[in-house]
Every structure is written in C-alpha cells, then in structure tokens.
Design a protein around this motif. Structure first.
Motif, PDB file in Angstrom:
ATOM      1  N   THR A  78     152.648 149.588  45.851  1.00 53.00           N
ATOM      2  CA  THR A  78     153.040 148.914  47.082  1.00 53.00           C
ATOM      3  C   THR A  78     153.898 149.822  47.949  1.00 53.00           C
ATOM      4  O   THR A  78     154.871 150.404  47.475  1.00 53.00           O
ATOM      5  N   CYS A  80     156.728 150.694  50.529  1.00 44.55           N
ATOM      6  CA  CYS A  80     158.027 150.101  50.834  1.00 44.55           C
ATOM      7  C   CYS A  80     158.737 150.917  51.911  1.00 44.55           C
ATOM      8  O   CYS A  80     158.417 152.084  52.133  1.00 44.55           O
ATOM      9  N   LYS A 133     159.325 145.495  50.972  1.00 42.52           N
ATOM     10  CA  LYS A 133     157.886 145.736  50.941  1.00 42.52           C
ATOM     11  C   LYS A 133     157.340 145.760  52.367  1.00 42.52           C
ATOM     12  O   LYS A 133     157.899 145.140  53.272  1.00 42.52           O
ATOM     13  N   ARG A 135     154.858 144.345  53.689  1.00 37.07           N
ATOM     14  CA  ARG A 135     154.508 143.011  54.202  1.00 37.07           C
ATOM     15  C   ARG A 135     155.710 142.349  54.855  1.00 37.07           C
ATOM     16  O   ARG A 135     155.627 141.819  55.969  1.00 37.07           O
ATOM     17  N   ASP A 136     156.867 142.388  54.176  1.00 37.76           N
ATOM     18  CA  ASP A 136     158.072 141.775  54.718  1.00 37.76           C
ATOM     19  C   ASP A 136     158.580 142.534  55.941  1.00 37.76           C
ATOM     20  O   ASP A 136     159.049 141.925  56.914  1.00 37.76           O
ATOM     21  N   GLN A 139     156.463 141.673  59.063  1.00 43.54           N
ATOM     22  CA  GLN A 139     156.791 140.343  59.566  1.00 43.54           C
ATOM     23  C   GLN A 139     158.105 140.361  60.328  1.00 43.54           C
ATOM     24  O   GLN A 139     158.242 139.740  61.390  1.00 43.54           O
TER      25      GLN A 139
END
Length: 239
Positions: A78, A80, A133, A135-136, A139
């Motif tokens: 992942t 980061c 991450k 994704r966060d 967002q």
C-alpha cells in the motif's frame, strides 16, 4: 523512465547532517524521518556503481543530470504519504482540523501574510498516524470527508539505537570523543506478543518506489548500499 522498488535489507542510518562534537547532545547520530529524500538518490548511486563512475566533479555533474522521481513510501503493498500538517489525530481518536485565523486580541511574530493555526480541541496527538494511506490522503485533499472521518492507523517505523565507543587500554575508560550512538530506521518487523495473536498480518515491510531515467540495458536490480555506514538495500523492478 523506469520504476524501481527499493527494499532496505538492514536498518538504515539516514544522517541528519549534524557534526559530531564533545558538546552535550552532539554525540548522537540520529536519523531523519524515513520518508526523507535519500532513497531517490539510489538510482544515481546504482548507476555509478554499475557503469564505473567515480566521484570526480565532472562525473558528479553527469549523475546529477539523471532524472529521478519519488520516492513514494510503500507499506507492504500500500502506498502511503506523510500525514498532512493541517490534520491532527488526537488521543481520543478524533480528528482536529487546523485552520488559519486572525486573533481578536494580541498578535504574533509571523511574517506579513501568514496567520497562526487555531486549535479547536483539547488532547494530545495520538501515536500511529505519522503516515496515511493513499486512500485517506486523497479523500482529505479532495475535501471529501465526513465529520467522523478518521484515517486508518498504520503505525510508524521502529528505531534501533546502537552505542559505539573506543576504550583506552590504560585507563579502561572511553577515549575522549570516541563514545557516540547511532539511531537507525527499521524497515521490517515481525509482530510478536499476545496483542498480535489474532492479527491477520504479523509481518510488516516498508519500502520505496522511485522512477529514474536510466536505459533498459543497465541492470540495477541487485543489492546496493544506502545511507550511512554502507547499509544494504535491494533494488528490483517495481511491481
């Protein structure tokens, strides 16, 4: 450009550049944050090693012209990023947003055009949120978060400290200026203990993704040295 994954084999010493001296606090070689820019220089270092470049000024100029992008931090599989500076996860597991404001009274010593940040909640920063991450992060940057938004806790790097010294054979004490410590960043660990018995992923590995303008003929996928004390890191084509 070619993409590579850099996997540290040993803990790395990413020097912060402070000189050693006998002054208090100056006998420690501490490491920078793990996302510091050292890994993005590795393709240039590797290119020097594989093509026979030396550190002559004319050849250093050639190495500086090698285009490099990155690094991106990778935990297991992942991507980061360092946590945004305007978001603080408090120990009560709630997110505090920091926004500039103009004090109604008093003032500040910031440069013209800069404003202080307003703290709106009580609490201390919670550990484990140094990195977010992707994704966060996306967002958050897009402003697409709810009031209850909280990034996933992914932990931080371990730090390994070693003590080094030279003993005077006559006095059996440390020689002046020869006692110091080094702090290294650990990029992989196996979680042990009762608190991790039900953990799905007990092995954690951190690595870096970089891209470099190197030809396809150059084979950089081997083991290189990285950081202080010639620590080892493996390079492979990015997945």
């Amino acid at each position: 450009m070619r993409a590579f994954q850099i996997l540290p084999i040993e803990p790395l010493l990413l020097r912060d550049g402070r000189p050693f001296s006998t002054d208090e606090g100056a006998l420690d070689a501490t490491s920078l944050n793990a996302h510091a820019g050292h890994p993005c220089r590795l393709p240039a270092h590797a290119d020097r090693a594989t093509t026979g470049y030396s550190w002559e000024p004319s050849e250093v100029a050639i190495l500086r012209d090698i285009g490099v992008a990155g690094p991106l931090l990778l935990k297991n599989e992942t991507v980061c990023f360092p946590a945004p500076a305007d978001a603080v996860v408090l120990d009560g597991k709630e997110l505090m947003t920091l926004r500039p404001f103009e004090p109604e009274k008093g003032g500040c010593n910031l440069r013209p055009g800069l404003l202080p940040l307003k703290v709106t909640k009580d609490g201390k920063p919670a550990p484990g949120y140094t990195y977010w991450k992707a994704r966060d992060m996306f967002q958050w940057l897009a402003g697409n978060v709810q009031e209850s938004f909280l990034p996933e806790e992914i932990g931080d790097f371990l730090r390994a400290t070693s003590l080094h010294g030279a003993i005077d054979p006559r006095t059996h004490t440390a020689q002046e200026g020869r006692l110091y410590s080094t702090e290294m960043v650990v990029y992989e660990q196996l979680k042990k203990g009762k608190e991790y018995e039900n953990c799905d992923q007990k092995y954690e590995s951190w690595s870096f993704l970089v891209a470099a303008e190197v030809s396809e003929e150059e084979d950089l996928c081997t083991v290189h040295t990285l950081g202080g004390e010639r620590r080892l890191a493996a390079v492979r084509e990015a997945p």
